[in-house]
Design a protein around this motif. Sequence first.
Motif, PDB file in Angstrom:
ATOM      1  N   THR A   6       0.858  -1.174   0.000  1.00 56.18           N
ATOM      2  CA  THR A   6       0.000   0.000   0.000  1.00 56.18           C
ATOM      3  C   THR A   6       0.894   1.223   0.000  1.00 56.18           C
ATOM      4  N   ARG A   8       1.101   5.426  -0.065  1.00 58.42           N
ATOM      5  CA  ARG A   8       0.401   6.670   0.259  1.00 58.42           C
ATOM      6  C   ARG A   8       1.272   7.822  -0.214  1.00 58.42           C
ATOM      7  N   THR A   9       0.722   8.632  -1.113  1.00 58.49           N
ATOM      8  CA  THR A   9       1.445   9.795  -1.597  1.00 58.49           C
ATOM      9  C   THR A   9       0.576  11.027  -1.370  1.00 58.49           C
ATOM     10  N   THR A  10       1.209  12.122  -1.001  1.00 58.39           N
ATOM     11  CA  THR A  10       0.501  13.366  -0.695  1.00 58.39           C
ATOM     12  C   THR A  10       0.601  14.308  -1.883  1.00 58.39           C
ATOM     13  N   SER A  31      -6.996   2.269  -6.225  1.00 59.07           N
ATOM     14  CA  SER A  31      -6.647   3.572  -5.658  1.00 59.07           C
ATOM     15  C   SER A  31      -7.877   4.259  -5.083  1.00 59.07           C
ATOM     16  N   GLU A  34      -7.887   9.936   0.022  1.00 60.49           N
ATOM     17  CA  GLU A  34      -8.168  10.177   1.445  1.00 60.49           C
ATOM     18  C   GLU A  34      -7.560  11.531   1.801  1.00 60.49           C
ATOM     19  N   GLU A  37      -4.209  12.684   0.298  1.00 60.42           N
ATOM     20  CA  GLU A  37      -3.414  11.515  -0.068  1.00 60.42           C
ATOM     21  C   GLU A  37      -4.086  10.685  -1.159  1.00 60.42           C
ATOM     22  N   VAL A  39      -4.081   6.894  -2.066  1.00 64.78           N
ATOM     23  CA  VAL A  39      -3.731   5.615  -1.449  1.00 64.78           C
ATOM     24  C   VAL A  39      -3.952   4.520  -2.488  1.00 64.78           C
TER      25      VAL A  39
END
Length: 80
Positions: A6, A8-10, A31, A34, A37, A39
């Motif tokens: 998993t 998570r990129t901002t 995908s 959130e 992010e 995810v």
Amino acid sequence: MTRRATLRTTHDDPGIVAGALEPDNTESMHSRVEGDELVTTIERDSTGGLHATVDDYVVNVTVAETVIEATRTHTDTNHE
């Protein structure tokens, strides 16, 4: 046995990034947004396959961010 990662990129606008990545996503990738992010969960049958897919995904995120930023900069410059 399934392997899973998993990521998570901002992002300033994760929905735009998700849309840019959608054409390259495979059935093994899911995908969701959130907050700020993106995810993404990737599942593959082998560790090597998972590694290759994660590597491709990270490159695609980098390219998408670069293109989105260039587009924003170009658009902002033309409206000044």
